[in-house]
Each structure stands twice: as structure tokens, then as C-alpha cells.
Design a protein around this motif. Structure first.
Motif, PDB file in Angstrom:
ATOM      1  N   ILE A  23       0.859  -1.178   0.000  1.00 35.56           N
ATOM      2  CA  ILE A  23       0.000   0.000   0.000  1.00 35.56           C
ATOM      3  C   ILE A  23       0.897   1.230   0.000  1.00 35.56           C
ATOM      4  O   ILE A  23       1.660   1.443   0.940  1.00 35.56           O
ATOM      5  N   ASN A  24       0.808   2.016  -1.069  1.00 38.88           N
ATOM      6  CA  ASN A  24       1.601   3.237  -1.211  1.00 38.88           C
ATOM      7  C   ASN A  24       0.664   4.427  -1.023  1.00 38.88           C
ATOM      8  O   ASN A  24      -0.194   4.684  -1.862  1.00 38.88           O
ATOM      9  N   LEU A  56      -7.862  -4.887   4.033  1.00 38.75           N
ATOM     10  CA  LEU A  56      -6.927  -3.959   4.675  1.00 38.75           C
ATOM     11  C   LEU A  56      -7.342  -2.508   4.431  1.00 38.75           C
ATOM     12  O   LEU A  56      -7.335  -1.688   5.353  1.00 38.75           O
ATOM     13  N   CYS A  57      -7.691  -2.194   3.204  1.00 39.37           N
ATOM     14  CA  CYS A  57      -8.076  -0.816   2.867  1.00 39.37           C
ATOM     15  C   CYS A  57      -9.351  -0.396   3.596  1.00 39.37           C
ATOM     16  O   CYS A  57      -9.435   0.723   4.122  1.00 39.37           O
ATOM     17  N   ILE A  58     -10.313  -1.280   3.648  1.00 41.13           N
ATOM     18  CA  ILE A  58     -11.565  -0.966   4.348  1.00 41.13           C
ATOM     19  C   ILE A  58     -11.286  -0.771   5.833  1.00 41.13           C
ATOM     20  O   ILE A  58     -11.773   0.179   6.454  1.00 41.13           O
ATOM     21  N   GLN A  59     -10.477  -1.641   6.399  1.00 41.40           N
ATOM     22  CA  GLN A  59     -10.104  -1.556   7.809  1.00 41.40           C
ATOM     23  C   GLN A  59      -9.398  -0.231   8.115  1.00 41.40           C
ATOM     24  O   GLN A  59      -9.594   0.369   9.169  1.00 41.40           O
ATOM     25  N   LYS A  60      -8.593   0.254   7.158  1.00 42.16           N
ATOM     26  CA  LYS A  60      -7.841   1.499   7.342  1.00 42.16           C
ATOM     27  C   LYS A  60      -8.648   2.723   6.880  1.00 42.16           C
ATOM     28  O   LYS A  60      -8.129   3.830   6.837  1.00 42.16           O
ATOM     29  N   GLU A  61      -9.904   2.486   6.511  1.00 39.46           N
ATOM     30  CA  GLU A  61     -10.822   3.538   6.072  1.00 39.46           C
ATOM     31  C   GLU A  61     -10.306   4.301   4.857  1.00 39.46           C
ATOM     32  O   GLU A  61     -10.510   5.507   4.720  1.00 39.46           O
ATOM     33  N   ILE A  62      -9.662   3.568   3.960  1.00 37.76           N
ATOM     34  CA  ILE A  62      -9.234   4.138   2.681  1.00 37.76           C
ATOM     35  C   ILE A  62     -10.451   4.130   1.767  1.00 37.76           C
ATOM     36  O   ILE A  62     -11.055   3.086   1.541  1.00 37.76           O
ATOM     37  N   LYS A  63     -10.817   5.262   1.259  1.00 37.47           N
ATOM     38  CA  LYS A  63     -12.028   5.393   0.435  1.00 37.47           C
ATOM     39  C   LYS A  63     -11.739   5.540  -1.052  1.00 37.47           C
ATOM     40  O   LYS A  63     -12.637   5.388  -1.872  1.00 37.47           O
ATOM     41  N   MET A  64     -10.492   5.893  -1.396  1.00 38.47           N
ATOM     42  CA  MET A  64     -10.111   6.044  -2.799  1.00 38.47           C
ATOM     43  C   MET A  64      -8.820   5.270  -3.040  1.00 38.47           C
ATOM     44  O   MET A  64      -7.808   5.549  -2.390  1.00 38.47           O
ATOM     45  N   LEU A  96     -16.561  -7.759  -5.211  1.00 33.64           N
ATOM     46  CA  LEU A  96     -17.458  -6.692  -5.668  1.00 33.64           C
ATOM     47  C   LEU A  96     -18.223  -6.066  -4.504  1.00 33.64           C
ATOM     48  O   LEU A  96     -18.440  -4.850  -4.487  1.00 33.64           O
ATOM     49  N   LEU A  97     -18.593  -6.877  -3.523  1.00 38.13           N
ATOM     50  CA  LEU A  97     -19.262  -6.329  -2.334  1.00 38.13           C
ATOM     51  C   LEU A  97     -18.337  -5.382  -1.572  1.00 38.13           C
ATOM     52  O   LEU A  97     -18.764  -4.328  -1.098  1.00 38.13           O
ATOM     53  N   GLN A  98     -17.085  -5.764  -1.459  1.00 38.79           N
ATOM     54  CA  GLN A  98     -16.124  -4.911  -0.756  1.00 38.79           C
ATOM     55  C   GLN A  98     -15.822  -3.636  -1.552  1.00 38.79           C
ATOM     56  O   GLN A  98     -15.693  -2.565  -0.979  1.00 38.79           O
ATOM     57  N   ILE A  99     -15.734  -3.759  -2.862  1.00 38.40           N
ATOM     58  CA  ILE A  99     -15.438  -2.608  -3.715  1.00 38.40           C
ATOM     59  C   ILE A  99     -16.524  -1.542  -3.583  1.00 38.40           C
ATOM     60  O   ILE A  99     -16.245  -0.350  -3.654  1.00 38.40           O
ATOM     61  N   GLU A 100     -17.754  -1.964  -3.346  1.00 35.27           N
ATOM     62  CA  GLU A 100     -18.864  -1.024  -3.177  1.00 35.27           C
ATOM     63  C   GLU A 100     -18.651  -0.072  -2.002  1.00 35.27           C
ATOM     64  O   GLU A 100     -19.260   0.994  -1.940  1.00 35.27           O
ATOM     65  N   GLN A 101     -17.779  -0.447  -1.074  1.00 29.19           N
ATOM     66  CA  GLN A 101     -17.531   0.393   0.100  1.00 29.19           C
ATOM     67  C   GLN A 101     -16.561   1.541  -0.174  1.00 29.19           C
ATOM     68  O   GLN A 101     -16.364   2.395   0.675  1.00 29.19           O
ATOM     69  N   PHE A 102     -15.976   1.569  -1.375  1.00 25.57           N
ATOM     70  CA  PHE A 102     -15.054   2.631  -1.756  1.00 25.57           C
ATOM     71  C   PHE A 102     -15.817   3.758  -2.443  1.00 25.57           C
ATOM     72  O   PHE A 102     -16.780   3.511  -3.167  1.00 25.57           O
ATOM     73  N   ASP A 103     -15.366   4.988  -2.239  1.00 28.77           N
ATOM     74  CA  ASP A 103     -15.933   6.115  -2.981  1.00 28.77           C
ATOM     75  C   ASP A 103     -15.412   6.116  -4.412  1.00 28.77           C
ATOM     76  O   ASP A 103     -16.119   6.473  -5.346  1.00 28.77           O
ATOM     77  N   LEU A 104     -14.150   5.711  -4.567  1.00 28.93           N
ATOM     78  CA  LEU A 104     -13.521   5.659  -5.874  1.00 28.93           C
ATOM     79  C   LEU A 104     -12.577   4.457  -5.896  1.00 28.93           C
ATOM     80  O   LEU A 104     -11.725   4.321  -5.013  1.00 28.93           O
TER      81      LEU A 104
END
Length: 131
Positions: A23-24, A56-64, A96-104
Motif C-alpha cells: 500500500i503506497n 486492509l483498505c476498508i479496515q484502514k478507512e481508505i475510500k479512494m 465486488l461487495l467490498q469494492i462497493e464500500q469505496f468512494d472511488l
């Protein structure tokens, strides 16, 4: 936007496997994650790497995030929202379910030469699982 590099590796088909995620954050901060997996095929390890990175991204509240993979299988499945081999349908549905949690969210295929760090992390995970 965060760049996330993913790779799965397997020592055999099936065989001991691992997932690598880099993750960069594009601010100088970089995280390395290496997850040992059970015996599975390389394609399954690629999907496990994707799911692990999404988690990991969802856990870290990464939205984009812009995800990078050297797996055409993963890139095509996410882009088309379709898998030819129904063996991978459950993986795609979870992703796809997890991807829905991202803004971008973007998925981009990159050549293996641009994904060496994630590949090394996946191979490290295989070594961890053998110990």
C-alpha cells in the motif's frame, strides 16, 4: 489516491501459497503485507490477495484506491464483473461487495516488472507457511 499493488503466488498447483500487498499512500508512507495461505492454485492465491488488500483498505478507512495487479484474470474479472470459470464466482462476488464500500476504486493491469514488490511479499508468505 492510494496505490495498492497485489499479487498471489503458489509453489505448486495446488501448493503452499501466499498473498502480497503493498500500500503506497503517495506521501512517502508505504506498507508491506505478506499473508501465508493454505495449499491452493495460483489463481486462487491471486483472488485471496485481492480480498486481503480490499479488507486492509476498508479496515484502514481508505475510500479512494487504485489497485494494480499483474494478473489478467483478476483485472478482467473486476472490469467485466464476470468470471468464465465458475470456480471463482464466490471470490468475485466477495470482491465486488467490498469494492462497493469505496468512494472511488480503480483496477489496473500492470506488467510483472512493475509488480515486483508485491510478488516478493507473496513469495515471502509461502516461505512463512512452510515453517
Amino acid at each position: 489516491m492510494v496505490h495498492v499493488y497485489i499479487d498471489g503466488a503458489s509453489a505448486g498447483d495446488p501448493g503452499p501459497s501466499g498473498a502480497g500487498v503493498l500500500i503506497n499512500y503517495k506521501n512517502g508512507e508505504v506498507e508491506h503485507h505478506s499473508l501465508p495461505l493454505e495449499d491452493m492454485s495460483n489463481h486462487e492465491a491471486e483472488y485471496e490477495a485481492l480480498l486481503y488488500a480490499l479488507h486492509l483498505c476498508i479496515q484502514k478507512e481508505i475510500k479512494m484506491a487504485s489497485f494494480r495487479t499483474d494478473s489478467k484474470l483478476i483485472d478482467d474479472a473486476i472490469e467485466k464483473r464476470y468470471v468464465k470459470n465458475k470456480k471463482f464466482q464466490a471470490y468475485l462476488d466477495k470482491a465486488l461487495l467490498q469494492i462497493e464500500q469505496f468512494d472511488l476504486f480503480f483496477m489496473k493491469w500492470v506488467p510483472s516488472s512493475q509488480n515486483k514488490a508485491a510478488d516478493a511479499l507473496a513469495r515471502q508468505a509461502i516461505q512463512k507457511s512452510r515453517k
